[in-house]
Design a protein around this motif. Structure first.
Motif, PDB file in Angstrom:
ATOM      1  N   THR A  85      11.422   7.827   4.134  1.00 36.13           N
ATOM      2  CA  THR A  85      10.314   6.874   3.992  1.00 36.13           C
ATOM      3  C   THR A  85      10.547   5.638   4.856  1.00 36.13           C
ATOM      4  N   ALA A  86      11.742   5.078   4.796  1.00 34.72           N
ATOM      5  CA  ALA A  86      12.053   3.886   5.591  1.00 34.72           C
ATOM      6  C   ALA A  86      11.956   4.199   7.083  1.00 34.72           C
ATOM      7  N   GLU A  87      12.406   5.384   7.474  1.00 35.32           N
ATOM      8  CA  GLU A  87      12.347   5.771   8.885  1.00 35.32           C
ATOM      9  C   GLU A  87      10.908   5.943   9.347  1.00 35.32           C
ATOM     10  N   VAL A  88      10.078   6.542   8.511  1.00 37.88           N
ATOM     11  CA  VAL A  88       8.656   6.720   8.862  1.00 37.88           C
ATOM     12  C   VAL A  88       7.982   5.356   9.011  1.00 37.88           C
ATOM     13  N   ILE A  89       8.283   4.428   8.129  1.00 38.56           N
ATOM     14  CA  ILE A  89       7.707   3.081   8.232  1.00 38.56           C
ATOM     15  C   ILE A  89       8.153   2.422   9.534  1.00 38.56           C
ATOM     16  N   ARG A  90       9.433   2.566   9.883  1.00 41.36           N
ATOM     17  CA  ARG A  90       9.938   1.991  11.133  1.00 41.36           C
ATOM     18  C   ARG A  90       9.235   2.626  12.337  1.00 41.36           C
ATOM     19  N   LEU A  91       9.093   3.950  12.328  1.00 42.89           N
ATOM     20  CA  LEU A  91       8.433   4.643  13.445  1.00 42.89           C
ATOM     21  C   LEU A  91       6.963   4.249  13.558  1.00 42.89           C
ATOM     22  N   ALA A 112       0.828  -1.200   0.000  1.00 38.17           N
ATOM     23  CA  ALA A 112       0.000   0.000   0.000  1.00 38.17           C
ATOM     24  C   ALA A 112       0.867   1.257   0.000  1.00 38.17           C
ATOM     25  N   THR A 113       0.271   2.346  -0.458  1.00 32.34           N
ATOM     26  CA  THR A 113       0.932   3.639  -0.455  1.00 32.34           C
ATOM     27  C   THR A 113       0.176   4.553   0.496  1.00 32.34           C
ATOM     28  N   LEU A 114       0.922   5.278   1.297  1.00 36.50           N
ATOM     29  CA  LEU A 114       0.322   6.188   2.266  1.00 36.50           C
ATOM     30  C   LEU A 114       0.894   7.580   2.030  1.00 36.50           C
ATOM     31  N   HIS A 115       0.004   8.538   1.802  1.00 39.74           N
ATOM     32  CA  HIS A 115       0.430   9.929   1.622  1.00 39.74           C
ATOM     33  C   HIS A 115       0.027  10.687   2.873  1.00 39.74           C
ATOM     34  N   VAL A 116       0.955  11.431   3.432  1.00 37.95           N
ATOM     35  CA  VAL A 116       0.678  12.211   4.634  1.00 37.95           C
ATOM     36  C   VAL A 116       0.886  13.680   4.289  1.00 37.95           C
ATOM     37  N   ARG A 117      -0.138  14.472   4.532  1.00 39.62           N
ATOM     38  CA  ARG A 117      -0.055  15.900   4.241  1.00 39.62           C
ATOM     39  C   ARG A 117       0.054  16.693   5.524  1.00 39.62           C
ATOM     40  N   ASN A 118       0.526  17.915   5.377  1.00 41.86           N
ATOM     41  CA  ASN A 118       0.588  18.877   6.481  1.00 41.86           C
ATOM     42  C   ASN A 118       1.444  18.399   7.647  1.00 41.86           C
ATOM     43  N   VAL A 119       2.548  17.750   7.321  1.00 40.16           N
ATOM     44  CA  VAL A 119       3.495  17.345   8.366  1.00 40.16           C
ATOM     45  C   VAL A 119       4.219  18.607   8.830  1.00 40.16           C
ATOM     46  N   PRO A 120       4.183  18.894  10.135  1.00 43.99           N
ATOM     47  CA  PRO A 120       4.881  20.094  10.618  1.00 43.99           C
ATOM     48  C   PRO A 120       6.369  20.031  10.275  1.00 43.99           C
ATOM     49  N   ASP A 121       6.917  21.176   9.905  1.00 39.45           N
ATOM     50  CA  ASP A 121       8.329  21.240   9.504  1.00 39.45           C
ATOM     51  C   ASP A 121       9.257  20.700  10.587  1.00 39.45           C
ATOM     52  N   LYS A 122       9.001  21.045  11.833  1.00 44.42           N
ATOM     53  CA  LYS A 122       9.867  20.583  12.921  1.00 44.42           C
ATOM     54  C   LYS A 122       9.849  19.062  13.033  1.00 44.42           C
ATOM     55  N   LEU A 123       8.675  18.480  12.897  1.00 39.50           N
ATOM     56  CA  LEU A 123       8.568  17.021  12.962  1.00 39.50           C
ATOM     57  C   LEU A 123       9.308  16.379  11.802  1.00 39.50           C
ATOM     58  N   TYR A 124       9.134  16.930  10.604  1.00 35.44           N
ATOM     59  CA  TYR A 124       9.827  16.376   9.442  1.00 35.44           C
ATOM     60  C   TYR A 124      11.338  16.435   9.637  1.00 35.44           C
ATOM     61  N   LYS A 125      11.831  17.544  10.145  1.00 36.23           N
ATOM     62  CA  LYS A 125      13.275  17.685  10.373  1.00 36.23           C
ATOM     63  C   LYS A 125      13.776  16.662  11.393  1.00 36.23           C
ATOM     64  N   ARG A 126      12.976  16.419  12.439  1.00 31.68           N
ATOM     65  CA  ARG A 126      13.368  15.423  13.443  1.00 31.68           C
ATOM     66  C   ARG A 126      13.427  14.027  12.827  1.00 31.68           C
ATOM     67  N   ILE A 127      12.437  13.710  12.014  1.00 30.42           N
ATOM     68  CA  ILE A 127      12.424  12.398  11.344  1.00 30.42           C
ATOM     69  C   ILE A 127      13.606  12.300  10.393  1.00 30.42           C
ATOM     70  N   HIS A 128      13.881  13.361   9.677  1.00 33.65           N
ATOM     71  CA  HIS A 128      14.997  13.379   8.736  1.00 33.65           C
ATOM     72  C   HIS A 128      16.324  13.134   9.459  1.00 33.65           C
ATOM     73  N   LYS A 129      16.500  13.762  10.615  1.00 33.26           N
ATOM     74  CA  LYS A 129      17.728  13.552  11.404  1.00 33.26           C
ATOM     75  C   LYS A 129      17.836  12.106  11.877  1.00 33.26           C
ATOM     76  N   LEU A 130      16.711  11.539  12.331  1.00 31.49           N
ATOM     77  CA  LEU A 130      16.724  10.133  12.743  1.00 31.49           C
ATOM     78  C   LEU A 130      17.106   9.232  11.574  1.00 31.49           C
ATOM     79  N   ALA A 131      16.540   9.513  10.409  1.00 30.18           N
ATOM     80  CA  ALA A 131      16.824   8.700   9.225  1.00 30.18           C
ATOM     81  C   ALA A 131      18.303   8.789   8.855  1.00 30.18           C
ATOM     82  N   GLU A 132      18.842   9.995   8.878  1.00 35.12           N
ATOM     83  CA  GLU A 132      20.260  10.165   8.550  1.00 35.12           C
ATOM     84  C   GLU A 132      21.150   9.393   9.524  1.00 35.12           C
ATOM     85  N   ALA A 133      20.812   9.454  10.802  1.00 30.58           N
ATOM     86  CA  ALA A 133      21.622   8.782  11.820  1.00 30.58           C
ATOM     87  C   ALA A 133      21.644   7.266  11.621  1.00 30.58           C
TER      88      ALA A 133
END
Length: 82
Positions: free
Chosen positions: A29-35, A2-23
């Motif tokens: 996408t993989a990090e969001v699925i894991r979370l 399945a495909t899941l589209h999420v809209r209106n993700v707060p910028d701060k939350l996206y940045k936090r997820i991005h940092k987790l993914a980089e680490a």
């Protein structure tokens, strides 16, 4: 899959997820699925624990002490008050 589209993700939350993914060397996408997976598992575990507690409470309400026996909670309270 399945495909899941999420809209209106707060910028701060996206940045936090991005940092987790980089680490973890993952894509966002993989990090969001894991979370999401971890969050669902945690919620299911809490529900499972709540179900067990409710079953125990129902059983406890059905238990009747034999004549002359005292509830252990009352004995503990008496002991604490000494």
């Amino acid at each position: 899959m399945a495909t899941l589209h999420v809209r209106n993700v707060p910028d701060k939350l996206y940045k936090r997820i991005h940092k987790l993914a980089e680490a973890e060397n993952r894509s966002v996408t993989a990090e969001v699925i894991r979370l999401l997976s971890q969050g669902v598992q945690a919620r299911e575990a809490r529900k499972g624990v709540a179900d067990v507690i409710n079953r125990i409470r129902r059983r406890a309400q059905k238990v009747e002490l034999p004549r002359g026996w005292t509830d252990s909670a009352e004995l503990i309270r008496e002991d604490r008050n000494r």
